[in-house]
Design a protein around this motif. Sequence first.
Motif, mmCIF file in Angstrom:
data_model
loop_
_atom_site.group_PDB
_atom_site.id
_atom_site.type_symbol
_atom_site.label_atom_id
_atom_site.label_comp_id
_atom_site.label_asym_id
_atom_site.label_seq_id
_atom_site.Cartn_x
_atom_site.Cartn_y
_atom_site.Cartn_z
ATOM 1 N N LYS A 131 12.522 -0.597 6.372
ATOM 2 C CA LYS A 131 13.084 0.715 6.036
ATOM 3 C C LYS A 131 12.213 1.451 5.017
ATOM 4 O O LYS A 131 11.649 0.848 4.111
ATOM 5 N N PRO A 132 12.128 2.765 5.133
ATOM 6 C CA PRO A 132 11.386 3.560 4.145
ATOM 7 C C PRO A 132 12.244 3.801 2.905
ATOM 8 O O PRO A 132 13.448 3.526 2.890
ATOM 9 N N LEU A 133 11.626 4.340 1.881
ATOM 10 C CA LEU A 133 12.374 4.758 0.701
ATOM 11 C C LEU A 133 13.178 6.016 1.020
ATOM 12 O O LEU A 133 12.694 6.937 1.673
ATOM 13 N N ALA A 134 14.434 6.008 0.555
ATOM 14 C CA ALA A 134 15.263 7.205 0.657
ATOM 15 C C ALA A 134 15.584 7.735 -0.739
ATOM 16 O O ALA A 134 16.217 8.771 -0.892
ATOM 17 N N GLY A 135 15.148 7.001 -1.751
ATOM 18 C CA GLY A 135 15.342 7.375 -3.147
ATOM 19 C C GLY A 135 14.255 6.738 -3.974
ATOM 20 O O GLY A 135 13.188 6.393 -3.453
ATOM 21 N N LYS A 136 14.540 6.526 -5.246
ATOM 22 C CA LYS A 136 13.554 5.917 -6.135
ATOM 23 C C LYS A 136 14.062 4.573 -6.633
ATOM 24 O O LYS A 136 15.248 4.436 -6.942
ATOM 25 N N ASN A 178 0.804 -1.228 0.000
ATOM 26 C CA ASN A 178 0.000 0.000 0.000
ATOM 27 C C ASN A 178 0.833 1.272 0.000
ATOM 28 O O ASN A 178 0.328 2.360 0.302
ATOM 29 N N ASP A 179 2.111 1.181 -0.321
ATOM 30 C CA ASP A 179 2.929 2.392 -0.406
ATOM 31 C C ASP A 179 3.861 2.304 -1.611
ATOM 32 O O ASP A 179 3.811 1.357 -2.394
ATOM 33 N N GLU A 180 4.710 3.296 -1.766
ATOM 34 C CA GLU A 180 5.573 3.399 -2.946
ATOM 35 C C GLU A 180 6.563 2.238 -3.069
ATOM 36 O O GLU A 180 7.082 1.964 -4.144
ATOM 37 N N ARG A 181 6.808 1.553 -1.967
ATOM 38 C CA ARG A 181 7.740 0.423 -2.018
ATOM 39 C C ARG A 181 7.179 -0.747 -2.820
ATOM 40 O O ARG A 181 7.914 -1.660 -3.195
ATOM 41 N N SER A 182 5.872 -0.708 -3.097
ATOM 42 C CA SER A 182 5.255 -1.766 -3.913
ATOM 43 C C SER A 182 5.840 -1.815 -5.323
ATOM 44 O O SER A 182 5.694 -2.815 -6.023
ATOM 45 N N LYS A 183 6.526 -0.743 -5.734
ATOM 46 C CA LYS A 183 7.128 -0.697 -7.067
ATOM 47 C C LYS A 183 8.491 -1.373 -7.123
ATOM 48 O O LYS A 183 9.058 -1.544 -8.202
ATOM 49 N N ILE A 184 9.022 -1.741 -5.963
ATOM 50 C CA ILE A 184 10.348 -2.374 -5.918
ATOM 51 C C ILE A 184 10.242 -3.810 -6.428
ATOM 52 O O ILE A 184 9.430 -4.594 -5.940
ATOM 53 N N GLY A 223 16.258 1.802 -3.711
ATOM 54 C CA GLY A 223 15.924 3.114 -3.160
ATOM 55 C C GLY A 223 15.639 3.092 -1.674
ATOM 56 O O GLY A 223 15.360 4.133 -1.073
ATOM 57 N N LEU A 224 15.707 1.911 -1.051
ATOM 58 C CA LEU A 224 15.438 1.810 0.386
ATOM 59 C C LEU A 224 16.570 2.428 1.201
ATOM 60 O O LEU A 224 17.741 2.344 0.835
ATOM 61 N N ALA A 225 16.207 3.036 2.312
ATOM 62 C CA ALA A 225 17.203 3.609 3.212
ATOM 63 C C ALA A 225 18.066 2.499 3.803
ATOM 64 O O ALA A 225 17.564 1.412 4.138
ATOM 65 N N TRP A 226 19.356 2.778 3.951
ATOM 66 C CA TRP A 226 20.264 1.819 4.595
ATOM 67 C C TRP A 226 21.624 2.485 4.800
ATOM 68 O O TRP A 226 22.113 3.204 3.933
ATOM 69 N N GLU A 227 22.202 2.230 5.968
ATOM 70 C CA GLU A 227 23.559 2.699 6.242
ATOM 71 C C GLU A 227 24.460 1.494 6.465
ATOM 72 O O GLU A 227 24.191 0.663 7.333
#
Length: 448
Positions: free
Chosen positions: A270-275, A223-229, A240-244
Amino acid sequence: MKKAFQIFGVLVVIVLVYVVSVNYPKLELISGFSAKSVASAHFIDHRPLDLIEKSDNDIKLITLANNTIIEDENYATSSVFGLQKRKAIYREGLGSLLIDDDFDVSKPYLVPHRIQPKINFPYPLGTNEPKDSVFSNINYTQLKKAVDSAFDKENAFAKRTRSVLILHKNHLIIEKYADGFDKNSKILGWSMTKSLTATYFGILQHQGKLNINNPAPISEWKNDERSKITMHNLIQMNSGLAWEERYDKICDATKMLFNSRDMGKVQLEKPLAGKPNQTWNYSSGTSNLLSKILRQQFKTHQEYLDFWYTSLIDKIGMYSMIVETDMTGNYVGSSYAWATTRDWGKLGLLYLNNGNWLGEQIFDKSWSKYVSTPTPTSEGRYGGHFWLNSSGKYPDAPRDLYYASGFQGQKIFIIPSKDLVIVRMGLTDDENFDFNGFLKEVLGSFEK
């Protein structure tokens, strides 16, 4: 004078309190790394504690840990100044596992079923000893000199190479080991495990059981933008997922490896930090998320555990290899595969032969090209869970070279244009070991 000493004493206490308070959160990670390292190196490769502490654990801050091996109960413990004690247990078939206080050590667990028939061919294609092979296009004197140069001379402690192995045209042409290591020594591949993990997606796709271009099957993202991954994005580390990912501080990677029960879940949350497909970011969390996705492809956990061995590891005779799990029982696809140098070489050879092993296609021949194709926005450095030389990181090596790479300089170099696989295992990476010079010397022993 007495007052001055009192003031000095107070200042010392303040400094100590400050140092401890700042570094206390690190102590759990230090002792966690150390306990896991000791348990794995000892129970998997039978290294004595003093050797582990002088080699595997000879890392800044990790040397602060005090370690104990409980031989008859198959576990190791570590602490720092008596604080933040951690425990790692060894389980036959699964390797070692860093546990927390809530982990139930008495609970039954599954182990992979392994079938390891004798493959009646010489190494590297089979399990027999290699045959002597002489190629007219190789200057063996120069090759030996190149390999010798990768090792420390007597009493030196700089290059810290443990083993070098070179395969050419499906033959072993040279191998060398440092003192204390030999063809039977199992060595941790660290992030070379990532390349192993990605291979299973190539296998399942070849079997028609998944399509890596489909969205990643993660219900939490629907249900969010990560569904496009897509799975393809994850394999290319381009989600595009956040990660350090750093190892000189507390970060996502260190917390995952030494504090998490479910390592695949860390990146998942993790949320998206990019596309997606536009933001390359190297992430061990992504590799463990891929392992978690692999688990979803099977009805039972036993099938998942077995698949890693029956479809690949034991299929090509990498019988020494063992992949360790997290506390949920999923394989740590980012970091924890152990094998002999010879067996790591087999993984490289499988890719050099485009997935064909003794006439059987393990993955589609196009998969080797896929993993060695540059990921968008990686500046030509990275492909599908393999590193690339397409941008000339190693300027004196062919641009078609691609490689599995792990912490402290574990490398499987695959060079299709030269029909070569070069394996180097050790304790120093590019900052302290001249890989370009090493490759140049090795390649210089082959006639053009």
